[in-house]
Scaffold this motif. Structure first.
Motif, PDB file in Angstrom:
ATOM      1  N   PRO A  55       0.816  -1.217   0.000  1.00  0.00           N
ATOM      2  CA  PRO A  55       0.000   0.000   0.000  1.00  0.00           C
ATOM      3  C   PRO A  55       0.852   1.271   0.000  1.00  0.00           C
ATOM      4  CG  PRO A  55      -0.679  -1.495   1.761  1.00  0.00           C
ATOM      5  CD  PRO A  55       0.592  -2.041   1.192  1.00  0.00           C
ATOM      6  N   SER A  56       0.301   2.324  -0.552  1.00  0.00           N
ATOM      7  CA  SER A  56       0.978   3.634  -0.557  1.00  0.00           C
ATOM      8  C   SER A  56      -0.048   4.712  -0.848  1.00  0.00           C
ATOM      9  CB  SER A  56       2.061   3.656  -1.635  1.00  0.00           C
ATOM     10  OG  SER A  56       2.546   4.968  -1.821  1.00  0.00           O
ATOM     11  N   THR A  57       0.079   5.828  -0.165  1.00  0.00           N
ATOM     12  CA  THR A  57      -0.722   7.016  -0.514  1.00  0.00           C
ATOM     13  C   THR A  57       0.197   8.036  -1.164  1.00  0.00           C
ATOM     14  OG1 THR A  57      -2.246   6.646   1.305  1.00  0.00           O
ATOM     15  CG2 THR A  57      -2.180   8.882   0.405  1.00  0.00           C
ATOM     16  N   ARG A  58       1.211   8.480  -0.406  1.00  0.00           N
ATOM     17  CA  ARG A  58       2.064   9.572  -0.849  1.00  0.00           C
ATOM     18  C   ARG A  58       2.981   9.194  -2.020  1.00  0.00           C
ATOM     19  NH1 ARG A  58       0.669  10.142   4.445  1.00  0.00           N
ATOM     20  NH2 ARG A  58       0.854   7.896   4.246  1.00  0.00           N
ATOM     21  N   THR A  59       3.707   8.089  -1.883  1.00  0.00           N
ATOM     22  CA  THR A  59       4.740   7.773  -2.868  1.00  0.00           C
ATOM     23  C   THR A  59       4.132   7.476  -4.236  1.00  0.00           C
ATOM     24  OG1 THR A  59       5.954   6.817  -1.024  1.00  0.00           O
ATOM     25  CG2 THR A  59       6.814   6.375  -3.219  1.00  0.00           C
ATOM     26  N   ARG A 108       7.373  -0.640  -5.681  1.00  0.00           N
ATOM     27  CA  ARG A 108       7.420  -0.852  -4.221  1.00  0.00           C
ATOM     28  C   ARG A 108       7.171  -2.329  -3.974  1.00  0.00           C
ATOM     29  NH1 ARG A 108       4.487   2.675   0.387  1.00  0.00           N
ATOM     30  NH2 ARG A 108       6.295   3.947  -0.082  1.00  0.00           N
ATOM     31  N   HIS A 136      14.346   3.532   0.910  1.00  0.00           N
ATOM     32  CA  HIS A 136      13.245   4.334   0.364  1.00  0.00           C
ATOM     33  C   HIS A 136      13.895   5.647  -0.110  1.00  0.00           C
ATOM     34  CE1 HIS A 136       9.443   6.040  -0.382  1.00  0.00           C
ATOM     35  NE2 HIS A 136       8.812   5.772   0.740  1.00  0.00           N
ATOM     36  N   GLN A 139      12.027   9.044  -0.529  1.00  0.00           N
ATOM     37  CA  GLN A 139      11.622   9.670   0.737  1.00  0.00           C
ATOM     38  C   GLN A 139      12.804  10.419   1.361  1.00  0.00           C
ATOM     39  OE1 GLN A 139       8.474   9.688   2.340  1.00  0.00           O
ATOM     40  NE2 GLN A 139       9.471  11.204   3.638  1.00  0.00           N
ATOM     41  N   PRO A 264       7.627  10.801   7.826  1.00  0.00           N
ATOM     42  CA  PRO A 264       7.385  10.389   6.431  1.00  0.00           C
ATOM     43  C   PRO A 264       5.927  10.025   6.164  1.00  0.00           C
ATOM     44  CG  PRO A 264       8.452   8.622   7.667  1.00  0.00           C
ATOM     45  CD  PRO A 264       8.415   9.810   8.571  1.00  0.00           C
ATOM     46  N   GLY A 265       5.159   9.775   7.237  1.00  0.00           N
ATOM     47  CA  GLY A 265       3.791   9.313   7.063  1.00  0.00           C
ATOM     48  C   GLY A 265       3.786   7.849   6.663  1.00  0.00           C
ATOM     49  N   PRO A 266       2.718   7.112   6.883  1.00  0.00           N
ATOM     50  CA  PRO A 266       1.546   7.557   7.646  1.00  0.00           C
ATOM     51  C   PRO A 266       1.854   7.676   9.149  1.00  0.00           C
ATOM     52  CG  PRO A 266       1.315   5.243   6.986  1.00  0.00           C
ATOM     53  CD  PRO A 266       2.573   5.740   6.346  1.00  0.00           C
TER      54      PRO A 266
HETATM   55  N1   CP Z   1       6.191   7.929   3.201  1.00  0.00           N
HETATM   56  C1   CP Z   1       5.596   6.958   2.468  1.00  0.00           C
HETATM   57  O1   CP Z   1       6.248   6.097   1.878  1.00  0.00           O
HETATM   58  O2   CP Z   1       4.234   7.033   2.438  1.00  0.00           O
HETATM   59  P1   CP Z   1       3.299   6.042   1.608  1.00  0.00           P
HETATM   60  O3   CP Z   1       3.417   4.675   2.230  1.00  0.00           O
HETATM   61  O4   CP Z   1       1.917   6.617   1.724  1.00  0.00           O
HETATM   62  O5   CP Z   1       3.792   6.028   0.198  1.00  0.00           O
END
Ligand code: CP
Length: 311
Positions: A55-59, A108, A136, A139, A264-266
């Motif tokens: 899963p990923s939101t930002r990347t 990823r 990563h 990031q 870095p989130g989440p």
């Molecule tokens: N920082 C980071 O990798 O966030 P995601 O998992 O949302 O991509």
């Protein structure tokens, strides 16, 4: 100096000069992102596949935005909607994607080293969007860009990285990158979450307490506990973790008065960071996300050979 790499697999493979080249280009890309029409023809005709097995939101979103702003064609494939669900191997998935002639695969994967395995077997560029607990790089580069923007330099900054260092690919890439450009890294976390031999990644100081790491810090980078990567319980309770390694306003008072708080989130609010700090005046968490698009534009540009398209 040009960028000589076909792939970007981690900051361990890059020199300080190459890291600065990527950051300098990202700064130029920020100008594009501030325009009303946020698009240039730099990667017109290139095809970029975003292949996300985790899963990923930002990347994922920012790699896609980065590709689109450079006019590349993009395709998103996630494990949940791919034939991986039917038992296809990484190698077969990659071979089938390659048959469609992509120029870059942004991937990823939960297995550390999956990108190195693939990069040796394919001719297109592989960009690491996170491999297990290994690296990563995008990031760490966006973190470095955000720090340099704030302080005008990276060399000499005291950077405290707090949390589950063992399972954090963000920590590993930041340690590799920041030590190459002369920042001073202080690590803190429960002893069960500090890897043996971490000093081999770069010159770091391992602290016994969060207080020691925060003392006079210019940057505090808080990390999530990577429960999905921990094979067994590495702490008694989340409440205990938060009590000893959670960042709150009182603890932040130990750092430099103009400290940057990063994550870095989440985020797990109330566990590794309190909401008043996460949303407070020292927080640069959303600037990190903003800079992520420019950094990823820079990475895609450089693995493409860093050349402008010919008409
Ligand atoms: N920082 C980071 O990798 O966030 P995601 O998992 O949302 O991509």
């Amino acid at each position: 100096m040009g960028f000589k790499h076909k792939d970007i697999l981690g900051l361990q493979d890059l020199s300080g000069e190459e890291i600065y080249l990527l950051l300098n280009t990202a700064e130029n890309m920020k100008e594009i992102n501030s325009r009303e029409i946020k698009k240039v023809p730099t990667l017109r005709g290139k095809t970029i596949v975003n292949l996300f097995f985790e899963p990923s939101t930002r990347t994922r979103t920012s790699f896609e935005l980065a590709a689109k702003r450079l006019s590349a064609d993009t395709i998103n494939i996630s494990a949940s909607t791919s034939a991986v669900q039917k038992g296809e191997t990484l190698s077969d998935t990659a071979r089938n994607i390659l048959a469609m002639k992509p120029d870059i695969i942004v991937m990823r994967h939960s297995i550390s080293g999956a990108h190195h395995y693939l990069a040796k077997r394919v001719s297109c560029s592989i960009v690491n969007a996170g491999d297990g607990a290994h690296e990563h790089p995008s990031q760490a580069l966006l973190d470095m860009l955000t720090m340099r923007e704030r302080f005008g330099r990276l060399a000499g900054l005291k950077v405290a990285i707090v949390g589950d260092i063992t399972h954090s690919r963000v920590a590993r890439s930041n340690i590799c990158g920041l030590t190459k450009v002369g920042a001073k890294i202080y690590l803190a976390g429960p002893p069960t979450m500090i890897p043996q031999g971490v000093e081999r990644l770069g010159a770091v100081t391992v602290c016994k307490t969060i207080q020691e790491a925060l003392d006079g810090a210019d940057v505090v980078m808080m990390l999530r506990i990577q429960l999905e990567r921990q094979g067994k319980t590495l702490m008694p309770t989340l409440r205990e973790y938060s009590r000893y390694f959670g960042l709150n306003r009182d603890l932040l008072g130990l750092a430099s008065p103009d400290v940057m708080v990063m994550h870095p989130g989440p985020m797990n609010r109330g566990v590794e960071i309190s909401s008043d700090v996460a949303d407070g005046p020292n927080s640069y968490i959303l600037q990190q996300v903003e800079n992520g698009v420019a950094v990823r534009m820079s990475m895609l540009y450089h693995v493409s050979g860093g050349e402008l398209p010919t008409e």
